[in-house]
Design a protein around this motif. Structure first.
Motif, PDB file in Angstrom:
ATOM      1  N   ARG A  12       3.052  10.067   1.186  1.00 13.00           N
ATOM      2  CA  ARG A  12       1.952  10.790   0.556  1.00 13.00           C
ATOM      3  C   ARG A  12       0.689  10.665   1.420  1.00 13.00           C
ATOM      4  N   VAL A  13      -0.272  11.538   1.168  1.00  9.70           N
ATOM      5  CA  VAL A  13      -1.560  11.467   1.862  1.00  9.70           C
ATOM      6  C   VAL A  13      -2.380  10.354   1.217  1.00  9.70           C
ATOM      7  N   LEU A  14      -2.764   9.352   2.004  1.00  9.84           N
ATOM      8  CA  LEU A  14      -3.484   8.203   1.476  1.00  9.84           C
ATOM      9  C   LEU A  14      -4.973   8.493   1.345  1.00  9.84           C
ATOM     10  N   GLU A  15      -5.604   7.784   0.420  1.00  8.10           N
ATOM     11  CA  GLU A  15      -7.061   7.831   0.338  1.00  8.10           C
ATOM     12  C   GLU A  15      -7.622   7.229   1.618  1.00  8.10           C
ATOM     13  N   ILE A  39       0.835  -1.203   0.000  1.00  9.45           N
ATOM     14  CA  ILE A  39       0.000   0.000   0.000  1.00  9.45           C
ATOM     15  C   ILE A  39       0.868   1.250   0.000  1.00  9.45           C
ATOM     16  N   LEU A  40       1.879   1.262   0.875  1.00  6.45           N
ATOM     17  CA  LEU A  40       2.710   2.457   1.031  1.00  6.45           C
ATOM     18  C   LEU A  40       3.561   2.748  -0.200  1.00  6.45           C
ATOM     19  N   HIS A  41       4.164   1.719  -0.755  1.00  3.85           N
ATOM     20  CA  HIS A  41       5.108   1.906  -1.866  1.00  3.85           C
ATOM     21  C   HIS A  41       4.507   1.591  -3.231  1.00  3.85           C
ATOM     22  N   GLY A  42       3.323   0.970  -3.255  1.00  6.68           N
ATOM     23  CA  GLY A  42       2.699   0.605  -4.520  1.00  6.68           C
ATOM     24  C   GLY A  42       3.223  -0.714  -5.051  1.00  6.68           C
ATOM     25  N   PRO A  43       2.477  -1.366  -5.934  1.00  5.24           N
ATOM     26  CA  PRO A  43       2.891  -2.677  -6.473  1.00  5.24           C
ATOM     27  C   PRO A  43       4.218  -2.635  -7.229  1.00  5.24           C
ATOM     28  N   LYS A  86       4.980  14.861   7.233  1.00  6.57           N
ATOM     29  CA  LYS A  86       4.103  15.488   6.236  1.00  6.57           C
ATOM     30  C   LYS A  86       4.845  16.574   5.450  1.00  6.57           C
ATOM     31  N   PRO A  87       4.474  16.761   4.182  1.00  5.24           N
ATOM     32  CA  PRO A  87       5.159  17.760   3.331  1.00  5.24           C
ATOM     33  C   PRO A  87       5.102  19.180   3.883  1.00  5.24           C
ATOM     34  N   ASP A  88       4.037  19.504   4.655  1.00  2.15           N
ATOM     35  CA  ASP A  88       3.898  20.873   5.161  1.00  2.15           C
ATOM     36  C   ASP A  88       4.578  21.070   6.509  1.00  2.15           C
ATOM     37  N   TYR A  89       5.472  20.153   6.873  1.00  2.00           N
ATOM     38  CA  TYR A  89       6.175  20.252   8.157  1.00  2.00           C
ATOM     39  C   TYR A  89       6.940  21.566   8.260  1.00  2.00           C
ATOM     40  N   SER A  90       6.793  22.234   9.412  1.00  2.00           N
ATOM     41  CA  SER A  90       7.490  23.487   9.664  1.00  2.00           C
ATOM     42  C   SER A  90       7.959  23.514  11.100  1.00  2.00           C
ATOM     43  N   ARG A  91       9.150  24.029  11.341  1.00  2.00           N
ATOM     44  CA  ARG A  91       9.667  24.148  12.703  1.00  2.00           C
ATOM     45  C   ARG A  91       8.754  25.036  13.549  1.00  2.00           C
ATOM     46  N   LYS A  92       8.114  25.982  12.899  1.00  2.00           N
ATOM     47  CA  LYS A  92       7.259  26.908  13.633  1.00  2.00           C
ATOM     48  C   LYS A  92       6.055  26.202  14.258  1.00  2.00           C
ATOM     49  N   SER A  93       5.716  25.022  13.706  1.00  2.00           N
ATOM     50  CA  SER A  93       4.554  24.290  14.214  1.00  2.00           C
ATOM     51  C   SER A  93       4.905  23.355  15.371  1.00  2.00           C
ATOM     52  N   LEU A  94       6.187  23.222  15.693  1.00  2.00           N
ATOM     53  CA  LEU A  94       6.592  22.297  16.753  1.00  2.00           C
ATOM     54  C   LEU A  94       5.907  22.564  18.093  1.00  2.00           C
ATOM     55  N   PRO A  95       5.804  23.822  18.521  1.00  2.00           N
ATOM     56  CA  PRO A  95       5.130  24.059  19.808  1.00  2.00           C
ATOM     57  C   PRO A  95       3.643  23.719  19.794  1.00  2.00           C
ATOM     58  N   ASP A 111      -9.919   5.008   2.266  1.00  2.00           N
ATOM     59  CA  ASP A 111     -10.030   3.545   2.282  1.00  2.00           C
ATOM     60  C   ASP A 111      -8.664   2.900   2.480  1.00  2.00           C
ATOM     61  N   GLN A 112      -7.655   3.435   1.813  1.00  2.00           N
ATOM     62  CA  GLN A 112      -6.300   2.907   1.960  1.00  2.00           C
ATOM     63  C   GLN A 112      -5.789   3.100   3.388  1.00  2.00           C
ATOM     64  N   ARG A 113      -6.100   4.257   3.940  1.00  2.00           N
ATOM     65  CA  ARG A 113      -5.641   4.557   5.306  1.00  2.00           C
ATOM     66  C   ARG A 113      -6.261   3.591   6.310  1.00  2.00           C
ATOM     67  N   LYS A 114      -7.561   3.339   6.174  1.00  2.00           N
ATOM     68  CA  LYS A 114      -8.235   2.401   7.068  1.00  2.00           C
ATOM     69  C   LYS A 114      -7.678   0.988   6.915  1.00  2.00           C
ATOM     70  N   GLN A 115      -7.441   0.599   5.672  1.00  2.00           N
ATOM     71  CA  GLN A 115      -6.888  -0.734   5.416  1.00  2.00           C
ATOM     72  C   GLN A 115      -5.488  -0.864   6.020  1.00  2.00           C
ATOM     73  N   LEU A 116      -4.707   0.206   5.884  1.00  2.00           N
ATOM     74  CA  LEU A 116      -3.344   0.194   6.426  1.00  2.00           C
ATOM     75  C   LEU A 116      -3.356   0.086   7.948  1.00  2.00           C
ATOM     76  N   LEU A 117      -4.272   0.793   8.604  1.00  2.00           N
ATOM     77  CA  LEU A 117      -4.386   0.729  10.062  1.00  2.00           C
ATOM     78  C   LEU A 117      -4.714  -0.691  10.521  1.00  2.00           C
ATOM     79  N   LYS A 118      -5.623  -1.352   9.805  1.00  2.00           N
ATOM     80  CA  LYS A 118      -5.988  -2.737  10.152  1.00  2.00           C
ATOM     81  C   LYS A 118      -4.809  -3.686   9.969  1.00  2.00           C
ATOM     82  N   ILE A 119      -4.090  -3.499   8.881  1.00  2.00           N
ATOM     83  CA  ILE A 119      -2.924  -4.360   8.607  1.00  2.00           C
ATOM     84  C   ILE A 119      -1.855  -4.145   9.668  1.00  2.00           C
TER      85      ILE A 119
END
Length: 476
Positions: A229-232, A217-221, A314-323, A234-242
């Motif tokens: 990447r941000v998962l769909e 799921i994470l890397h693709g076939p 996540k791609p939008d990671y910023s040091r300013k958001s750490l606190p 359904d994919q996210r739920k499936q990944l959590l179960k796995i």
């Protein structure tokens, strides 16, 4: 022969080595992560081979008349079973070794020493990342498990101290806190029966993502997708179960109980009973971290949520958001999604500003008046008296970098992270502010330079020098 200078001090080297033992930068090295991947991908074939040999043995029509066939099959079966058991025990041994090494770096004989060493470990890990630069997501993924483990240990101490969690296994071990008062017997019991299982669960909480199904799921076939990447949905739920099922499978079958060595039956029975109880505790801790029913799993879940912010992939990671890491914990607790007392205790441990965060502040005179300009500091301690006022090590004096000093509390009224304090410096004028920025060039983010008055600074360059890594060399 001239002595080769290491780029890091001894402690930082140890931290980096430990990270490699958990989640190496390059594949093919012995590590906790590689062990799990091997188990998920290769062990099923070995188990199938064992089942096939057992089937062939049972299918021998007349064993007495075919001793050579039985002997050959038996020999192959024993060899395969020995290989299976040997690999399992190697995984256990590596995980145990990693946990012991982590404890040596973050645990002391007293409460005060333990808090200092834990802060040192967490701060060092944070200072190894340069923020949203390069392949930061991969690096953060590797740093998360150990960072989370130390936070879980410190939170579990609070849970024991205040009876926040009514779980029989933990309740029976509340006396483990006497280890800080020199109780060696409980120090050993705490290590084996509380610390080790918590560390293991923290390190293995997402180990199911190393399974074949999760990686598909994470890397693709075709192994060509970005795992961050941000998962769909359904994919996210499936990944959590796995991840949930694969992690529990690894804990129970990929690791299991250690082997008893000896001939004493009573001792053996006690050994098995003790380790069975610990395994049941780990399974309960891991399950509840996923499904959140009893509150036990929040020893892992709260640090996991916090780490998802301060070491975000996540791609939008910023040091300013750490606190904002504490803020997410606080909001979830208010909504009833987290144990309120545990969340409150956790925020009390970490404060608003993570260990290793670069603080900019207005220095004051001995009489409490604000000076003109600002200085830089690094958050170095846990348990601030007030969450919004971090305990820091100043690293500049008169805008010149220094290598020694003592920790100080940066008050809310001088911390430039808060907008009201930045307004105080606007009267200095743009030219003076640019002059200050030029003296400390290369250590501020582009948006901070645009603002001229930085709300924080990036300390990675400073910490990269060996002589600047002794931020925890003195008491407060």
């Amino acid at each position: 022969m001239s002595k080769i200078e290491h780029p890091d001090n001894h402690y930082t080297q140890q931290v980096k080595q430990l990270i490699e033992l958990v989640y190496p930068k390059e594949a093919g090295r012995g590590s906790v992560c590689e062990d799990a991947r091997h188990y998920y991908i290769l062990t099923p074939d070995l188990e199938d081979h064992i089942n096939e040999l057992q089937g062939k043995l049972k299918a021998v029509a007349n064993p007495d008349k075919q001793p050579a066939v039985v002997e050959q099959l038996t020999k192959k079966l024993k060899s395969a079973q020995a290989k299976l058991e040997s690999e399992r025990l190697e995984r256990l041994e590596r995980l145990q070794s990693v946990a012991h090494r982590l404890l040596a770096l973050c645990e002391g004989d007293t409460y005060e020493e333990t808090q200092l060493l834990s802060a040192k470990f967490l701060g060092t890990v944070m200072l190894l990342t340069r923020g949203p630069e390069g392949k930061f997501a991969q690096l953060h993924q590797r740093l998360k498990p150990l960072y989370k483990a130390v936070l879980a240990l410190r939170l579990s101490d609070k849970a024991l101290e205040h009876d926040y969690i009514s779980h029989p296994y933990l309740t029976a071990r509340k006396a483990a806190l006497t280890r800080f008062k020199g109780n060696r017997a409980w120090q050993e019991r705490w290590q084996n029966e509380v610390a080790m299982p918590i560390i293991w669960c923290a390190l293995l909480q997402d180990i199911g993502l190393q399974s074949y199904e999760a990686r598909a799921i994470l890397h693709g076939p075709d192994n060509n997708l970005d795992e961050f990447r941000v998962l769909e949905n359904d994919q996210r739920k499936q990944l959590l179960k796995i991840n949930f099922s694969s992690t529990l499978n690894y804990l129970k079958n990929g690791l299991g109980l250690p082997a008893y060595v000896g001939n004493d039956k009573a001792e053996r029975d006690a050994f098995i009973a003790s380790h069975t109880a610990t395994m049941e505790f780990m399974q309960a801790l891991m399950k509840d971290a996923f499904i959140s029913k009893s509150g036990l799993g929040e020893i892992l879940k709260i640090p996991q949520i916090y780490v998802s912010v301060v070491l975000s992939t996540k791609p939008d990671y910023s040091r300013k958001s750490l606190p904002k890491g504490y803020l997410l914990i606080e909001q979830l607790a208010k909504k009833g999604a987290l144990h309120n007392k545990l969340a409150e205790a956790f925020i009390g441990i970490v404060g608003y500003f993570p260990l290793g965060f670069g603080i900019t502040y207005i220095p004051q005179t001995e009489r409490g008046f604000d000076r003109e300009g600002y200085e830089c500091a690094i958050v170095t301690r846990l348990n601030p008296e007030h969450p919004a006022e971090p305990i820091c090590r100043p690293v500049t004096r008169n805008l010149t970098y220094i290598r020694s000093g003592s920790d100080e509390t940066v008050g809310r009224n001088v911390n430039l992270f808060f907008p009201a304090n930045r307004k105080k410096l606007m009267k200095m004028g743009e030219d003076r502010l640019k002059e200050i920025m030029s003296q400390l060039s290369g250590n501020f983010t582009p948006d901070a330079i645009d603002d001229l008055i930085p709300s924080f600074w990036e300390p990675a360059d400073y910490f990269a020098y060996k002589n600047n890594q002794n931020l925890w060399n003195r008491g407060r």
